[in-house]
Design a protein around this motif. Sequence first.
Motif: not given
Length: 93
Positions: A16-24, A36-44, A47-51
């Motif tokens: 269980p997590v309540a926040s972004y812990e790095g790509e995964g 389930l989603y692969r989450v990566t940095n958006a490099y925007d 600080g956005g994320l891509e799912l």
Amino acid sequence: MEPTLRGGRDYALLAPVASYEGEGIYLVDVGGIADLYRVTNAYDGCGGLELSQEKRRGRIHRLSRIKFDALVVGIVVADIRTRDERFLMRGGA
């Protein structure tokens, strides 16, 4: 998350997590449906994320970290890729 995790055949262990812990790979509750989603940095620059989900190529959701933190349920810490499910269905050893 196919082909990484095949629905109905492979298993994932989540923490269980309540926040972004790095790509995964994360379990995210979007509209009352957890998936389930692969989450990566958006490099925007914001600080956005891509799912994304591998089986649905081309569909990438972009979320702020604040929005992501409100929806995240867990992160995949281990997975088991089933080679032959016939042996899982047998009773006994």
